[in-house]
Design a protein around this motif. Structure first.
Motif, PDB file in Angstrom:
ATOM      1  N   ALA A  88      42.141  27.728  42.698  1.00 34.09           N
ATOM      2  CA  ALA A  88      42.187  27.420  44.303  1.00 34.09           C
ATOM      3  C   ALA A  88      42.414  28.385  45.170  1.00 34.09           C
ATOM      4  N   ARG A  89      43.239  28.516  44.588  1.00 32.95           N
ATOM      5  CA  ARG A  89      44.016  29.967  45.248  1.00 32.95           C
ATOM      6  C   ARG A  89      43.408  31.333  45.915  1.00 32.95           C
ATOM      7  N   LEU A  90      42.799  31.459  44.850  1.00 33.94           N
ATOM      8  CA  LEU A  90      42.022  32.729  44.715  1.00 33.94           C
ATOM      9  C   LEU A  90      40.496  33.006  45.515  1.00 33.94           C
ATOM     10  N   GLY A 113      37.806  31.399  33.566  1.00 35.24           N
ATOM     11  CA  GLY A 113      39.033  32.807  33.000  1.00 35.24           C
ATOM     12  C   GLY A 113      40.537  32.337  32.682  1.00 35.24           C
ATOM     13  N   TRP A 114      40.577  31.242  32.025  1.00 31.30           N
ATOM     14  CA  TRP A 114      41.597  31.071  31.720  1.00 31.30           C
ATOM     15  C   TRP A 114      42.066  32.117  30.436  1.00 31.30           C
ATOM     16  N   PHE A 115      41.532  32.197  29.865  1.00 29.86           N
ATOM     17  CA  PHE A 115      42.245  32.438  28.249  1.00 29.86           C
ATOM     18  C   PHE A 115      42.714  34.708  28.549  1.00 29.86           C
ATOM     19  N   PRO A 116      41.824  35.395  29.585  1.00 28.93           N
ATOM     20  CA  PRO A 116      42.075  36.581  29.968  1.00 28.93           C
ATOM     21  C   PRO A 116      43.340  36.629  30.943  1.00 28.93           C
ATOM     22  N   VAL A 117      43.688  35.719  31.427  1.00 32.20           N
ATOM     23  CA  VAL A 117      44.990  34.972  32.563  1.00 32.20           C
ATOM     24  C   VAL A 117      46.015  34.988  31.744  1.00 32.20           C
ATOM     25  N   VAL A 163      41.074  42.787  35.263  1.00 30.32           N
ATOM     26  CA  VAL A 163      39.677  42.499  34.729  1.00 30.32           C
ATOM     27  C   VAL A 163      40.372  40.636  34.750  1.00 30.32           C
ATOM     28  N   ASN A 164      41.487  40.144  34.710  1.00 32.46           N
ATOM     29  CA  ASN A 164      41.513  38.688  34.515  1.00 32.46           C
ATOM     30  C   ASN A 164      41.025  38.270  36.246  1.00 32.46           C
ATOM     31  N   THR A 165      41.071  39.021  36.973  1.00 34.82           N
ATOM     32  CA  THR A 165      40.787  38.632  38.132  1.00 34.82           C
ATOM     33  C   THR A 165      39.016  38.746  38.614  1.00 34.82           C
ATOM     34  N   GLN A 196      34.188  35.153  37.663  1.00 30.51           N
ATOM     35  CA  GLN A 196      32.393  35.215  37.687  1.00 30.51           C
ATOM     36  C   GLN A 196      32.110  34.195  37.375  1.00 30.51           C
ATOM     37  N   GLY A 197      30.793  34.350  37.815  1.00 33.04           N
ATOM     38  CA  GLY A 197      30.186  33.301  37.710  1.00 33.04           C
ATOM     39  C   GLY A 197      30.375  32.307  38.381  1.00 33.04           C
TER      40      GLY A 197
END
Length: 310
Positions: free
Chosen positions: A34-36, A68-72, A126-128, A133-134
């Motif tokens: 939500a913040r992002l 995006g949970w995994f890259p974060v 990358v994680n951002t 994405q999507g």
């Protein structure tokens, strides 16, 4: 000094911090989503955290808040490992000849933060991108990306934008080393006040509260720079702005001024509610888990007394 920097104690602190932060972030991850969105998608009308999350779920599905949970988590694990290792190793070396003080914690936090930023910024860039994405943006100027994963994102960014793009947002990130530095200064200072010279373990409630207070102050003070950092990492600007931006102080100044012109001074704090809710709860839980994991590990290793003196 080299012994302290390469000590098992530094490794325990690093692993405990990484494990605590990963667990805490997983629990409160939707709040960070939500913040992002509030920071990057300028034309989104929803302003409150519940409203933005309800909107995301309605438009993109139930699992969208965890996109995006995994890259974060990978980035956060590496980042906190580096930061905790540097901070506690440097502090152990300092305490051999000096006493601990707030200004010392602040200085060591800044040094550890600089090392952390230079090492882990590509992971955060990358994680951002993957996290957004999507997403269904309300701002039509945002161009969609098509990355298949972490490694593919690295390759595409390097091919399309150059190696330097992996360090987008480094300058505001270097300024933002004040965030964890202030956080650790307040946290360590409150720990000393609660102990008042008595070598004891703090209760779970005490650790949770001082962790929350420390992060709330640090986040509020540095939030405008965090917004600029997110925009730069996302790597998309209007054409009228892109040609005048440099990876320097002028970049930060230009983005801050543009945001104030569009939304007023309060625009600098757009998404602060979601950020405070997420980061304060995450930091409080992270410090609680970190202290418990470290304490348990030191006790098993027979180093509990040395650990308490920190």
């Amino acid at each position: 000094m080299s012994y302290q920097v390469l000590s098992y104690e530094g490794l325990v602190h690093a692993l405990s911090g990484a494990m605590g932060s990963v667990t805490a972030m997983t629990v409160f991850y939707p709040l960070d989503t939500a913040r992002l969105r509030l920071q990057v998608d300028e034309k989104r009308r929803a302003q409150s955290t519940p409203a933005i999350l309800a909107e995301i779920i309605k438009e993109e599905g139930l699992l969208a808040p965890y996109r995006g949970w995994f890259p974060v988590i990978c980035s956060l694990c590496c980042s906190n490992f580096v930061y905790f290792y540097c901070f506690h190793s440097l502090k152990a070396s300092w305490l051999k000849e000096h006493q601990s003080a707030p200004r010392t914690d602040l200085l060591l936090g800044i040094v550890a933060g600089v090392v952390n930023v230079l090492v882990t910024t590509p992971l955060w860039v990358v994680n951002t991108r993957l996290k957004l994405q999507g997403s269904k943006f309300h701002n039509a100027d945002i161009q969609p990306t098509n990355y298949c994963g972490i490694m593919d994102a690295f390759v595409q960014i390097i091919q399309d934008e150059g190696v330097g793009a992996l360090w987008n947002g480094t300058f505001p990130s270097l300024l933002l080393v004040l965030n964890p530095a202030i956080q650790f200064m307040i946290y360590e200072g409150l720990k000393r006040q609660l102990r008042r010279g008595v070598l004891r373990e703090l209760s779970s409630f005490e650790v949770f509260v001082i962790g929350a207070v420390a992060k709330a102050v640090a986040t509020t003070v540095t939030y405008p720079l965090q917004t600029v950092q997110s925009i730069l990492r996302f790597g998309q600007f209007n054409k009228s702005t892109k040609s005048t931006l440099l990876s320097s102080l002028m970049t930060v100044k230009c983005l801050l001024v543009n945001r104030v012109r569009k939304f007023g001074l309060l625009g600098l704090f757009k998404g602060l509610e979601a950020k405070l809710l997420q980061t304060v709860l995450t930091a409080a839980l992270m410090f609680l888990l970190y202290e418990k994991i470290a304490s348990c590990t030191f006790r098993v290793m027979g180093l509990s007394n040395q650990h308490k003196k920190r």
